[in-house]
Design an enzyme around this catalytic site. Structure first.
Site, PDB file in Angstrom:
ATOM      1  N   ASP A  47       0.832  -1.204   0.000  1.00 30.19           N
ATOM      2  CA  ASP A  47       0.000   0.000   0.000  1.00 30.19           C
ATOM      3  C   ASP A  47       0.868   1.257   0.000  1.00 30.19           C
ATOM      4  O   ASP A  47       1.812   1.365   0.794  1.00 30.19           O
ATOM      5  CB  ASP A  47      -0.890   0.041   1.247  1.00 30.19           C
ATOM      6  CG  ASP A  47      -1.903  -1.095   1.280  1.00 30.19           C
ATOM      7  OD1 ASP A  47      -2.188  -1.652   0.209  1.00 30.19           O
ATOM      8  OD2 ASP A  47      -2.392  -1.410   2.375  1.00 30.19           O
TER       9      ASP A  47
ATOM     10  N   ASP B 278      -5.487   2.674   1.435  1.00 29.83           N
ATOM     11  CA  ASP B 278      -6.298   1.665   2.108  1.00 29.83           C
ATOM     12  C   ASP B 278      -6.548   2.025   3.568  1.00 29.83           C
ATOM     13  O   ASP B 278      -5.613   2.385   4.307  1.00 29.83           O
ATOM     14  CB  ASP B 278      -5.611   0.298   2.047  1.00 29.83           C
ATOM     15  CG  ASP B 278      -5.789  -0.376   0.697  1.00 29.83           C
ATOM     16  OD1 ASP B 278      -6.343   0.260  -0.223  1.00 29.83           O
ATOM     17  OD2 ASP B 278      -5.369  -1.546   0.557  1.00 29.83           O
TER      18      ASP B 278
ATOM     19  N   ASP C 257      -0.383  -3.406  -4.573  1.00 26.72           N
ATOM     20  CA  ASP C 257      -1.710  -3.568  -3.983  1.00 26.72           C
ATOM     21  C   ASP C 257      -2.452  -2.236  -4.057  1.00 26.72           C
ATOM     22  O   ASP C 257      -2.519  -1.634  -5.118  1.00 26.72           O
ATOM     23  CB  ASP C 257      -1.586  -4.083  -2.549  1.00 26.72           C
ATOM     24  CG  ASP C 257      -2.899  -4.670  -2.026  1.00 26.72           C
ATOM     25  OD1 ASP C 257      -3.850  -4.813  -2.808  1.00 26.72           O
ATOM     26  OD2 ASP C 257      -2.976  -4.971  -0.826  1.00 26.72           O
TER      27      ASP C 257
ATOM     28  N   ARG D 285     -11.848  -0.082  -7.288  1.00 28.85           N
ATOM     29  CA  ARG D 285     -11.697   0.419  -5.917  1.00 28.85           C
ATOM     30  C   ARG D 285     -11.415   1.915  -5.860  1.00 28.85           C
ATOM     31  O   ARG D 285     -10.331   2.359  -5.526  1.00 28.85           O
ATOM     32  CB  ARG D 285     -10.608  -0.342  -5.162  1.00 28.85           C
ATOM     33  CG  ARG D 285     -10.852  -1.836  -5.082  1.00 28.85           C
ATOM     34  CD  ARG D 285      -9.820  -2.519  -4.193  1.00 28.85           C
ATOM     35  NE  ARG D 285     -10.049  -3.968  -4.143  1.00 28.85           N
ATOM     36  CZ  ARG D 285      -9.344  -4.816  -3.402  1.00 28.85           C
ATOM     37  NH1 ARG D 285      -8.347  -4.352  -2.647  1.00 28.85           N
ATOM     38  NH2 ARG D 285      -9.610  -6.099  -3.409  1.00 28.85           N
TER      39      ARG D 285
END
Length: 511
Positions: free
Chosen positions: A160, A193, A189, A242
């Site tokens: 992340d 997040d 990734d 996302r």
């Protein structure tokens, strides 16, 4: 010309050269935390970061960690101005009572009241992620974080760019550029997040691009405690999905520019609710809906523009909001905000979002505004002056001493005994040794003396007022250090880097 929906990933250059360990540099770019927090970060008491605290400069990840560790407590306010490339080569774990750091990421763990601000020619965290855990009142502004991997080499932060978890509260991430060079198969990734009960977060005027995953709120369908997140004036470019994936909780997304969405965009599920205001979606597929599950989420929509957008057919685990999106819930927003017209969002976001844009913002009426009177944060600590050894009484004689872990056979007291035949060494190559008094002393000069067989090992260091956490001086190598006269009861000499195990024979202090 319409852009292809295929994920466009450019080759990113290899890690840039490590920044010089010295501290002095220009701050001709953004020089202070500018504007103020917006969105949900204004709730729950607000987000001010390190406002009112000492201002410290850093050109390495180790120096960032040292600045955190040298504070008087885990909550002592601090603004860390960063310039240069921060990477694995210049980032190490630093120990202290006011921090809990790591070697493979910038670790903001168990702390509060911190601002990390890119200045000068810019700050780039290259293959090194920023991790916020069990912390509150954090600002990250005007930095680039790129190519953080969870597999391959080197790895950092679970892949992340910026990640938050475990009861995080009140974080404002502003004018950042978060990017990757591919997807999960290439080792990357998420870019942004949030999970495990993270609340009151705003992401504003930032760029998220060239990755499969923009970011999530909640790591699984059972992780639904994270909530109250605002996304505004961000550019989402060449991402698969996302933007965000939202599991439970409440969010608000307004005046964002989405272009080149490959699979799906805003994806509330598991009862999540999101207010979607005046965004611009372009050359994209399925920009809003509940996807890849039958656990529905909900949305309130108004004022959005859908330009060359395609919608998939509904199915048991595919619930697109279009082709004619209508609201399925209502979301009450507790803070005030101004909405730009969706028609001007591509222009306003392109001219304001991302690092090194001068912290420009929108005035809420489709006009770009540049900060003219940023908040005063004080002057960053300057490098010390060195010169001839001082005269007068060495105030360390008769004082006390302590520090971080010491090498076997050495003693903290050896640095205040007036003898060149005894010394203190840290248990590794870095550490802290301190001189302390029962009542305050005013000092303006420190002399650090090395053993003759260890001369030149000390690299970068910081001299810190332990009472306040303020950095009195920073530099490289042993010798005489002069600084503004300061009254204190304890002064710390913190070794940030070294070429071998240092041996300090004397830590002298003078008025």
């Amino acid at each position: 010309m319409r852009r292809s929906l295929a994920l466009k990933v450019g080759t990113v250059a290899a890690a840039m050269a490590v920044a010089v360990a010295g501290i002095a540099f220009s701050t001709t770019g953004a020089s202070a935390q500018s504007n103020a927090a917006t969105g949900y970060a204004t709730q729950n008491g607000g987000t001010t970061g390190g406002a009112g605290g000492s201002v410290v400069r850093a050109t390495t990840g180790t120096q960032i960690h040292a600045a955190l560790c040298n504070r008087a407590s885990t909550s002592t306010p601090i603004i860390i101005q960063v310039e240069g490339t921060i990477n694995h080569g210049n980032t190490t774990k630093v120990s202290g009572d006011s921090c809990d750091t790591a070697a493979d990421r910038i670790e903001l763990k168990g702390i509060s009241n911190v601002t990390i601000l890119g200045v000068g020619a810019g700050a780039t965290f290259d293959q090194l992620g920023i991790h916020i855990r069990d912390s509150s009142n954090i600002i990250i502004q005007n930095v680039t974080v790129k190519n953080v991997k969870k597999s391959g080499s080197p790895t950092s932060n679970g892949g992340d760019a910026i990640g938050m978890e475990s009861g995080v509260r009140n974080v404002w991430v502003d004018h950042t550029t978060l990017e990757a060079s591919g997807g999960e198969s290439e080792g990357y990734d998420g870019l942004f997040d949030l999970k495990d009960d993270t609340k009151y977060v705003t992401l504003s005027y930032s760029i998220l691009r060239n990755s499969e995953r923009g970011g999530l709120v909640g790591s699984s369908d059972s992780d639904t405690a994270s909530s109250f997140v605002t996304y505004h004036h961000n550019l989402y470019q060449n991402l698969n999905s996302r933007m965000p994936l939202l599991r439970g909780g409440t969010a608000h997304t307004y005046n964002n520019y989405f272009t080149g969405i490959v699979e799906s965009g805003i994806n509330p599920r598991v009862g999540a609710k999101i207010k979607v205001d005046n965004n611009y979606f372009e050359d994209s597929k399925d920009p809003l809906g509940t996807f890849y599950t039958d656990l529905m989420g909900y949305w309130q929509v108004s004022g959005n523009t859908f330009d060359n957008v395609t919608w998939s057919s509904p199915g048991t685990d595919n619930h697109p909001a279009g082709p004619n999106p209508t609201s399925t819930t209502t979301v009450s927003i507790p803070y005030s905000y101004s909405l730009d017209s969706a028609a001007c969002v591509p222009s306003i976001v392109s001219n304001t979002a991302g690092a090194n844009k001068g912290l420009k913002t929108s005035d809420g009426s489709c006009n770009v505004q540049t900060p003219t009177d940023p908040p005063t944060t004080g002057n960053p600590t300057d490098p010390p002056t060195t010169g001839n050894p001082p005269t007068g009484t060495n105030l360390s004689l008769g004082a006390g001493a302590d520090g971080t872990s010491k090498a076997s056979g050495t003693s903290y007291g050896n640095v205040i005994d007036g003898s060149a035949s005894t010394y203190w060494s840290p248990s590794g190559t870095t550490g802290r040794v301190s001189v302390k008094w029962s009542s305050a002393k005013t000092i303006d000069t420190v002399v650090i003396k090395e053993a003759s067989d260890a001369a030149g090992r000390i690299g970068s260091w910081q001299l810190v007022n332990n009472d306040t956490g303020a950095v009195l001086a920073s530099g490289t190598g042993a010798g005489t250090i002069s600084f503004t006269a300061t009254s204190l009861t304890k002064v710390n000499f913190v070794i940030v880097s070294a070429s071998g195990t240092p041996k300090i024979t004397e830590f002298e202090t003078y008025a």
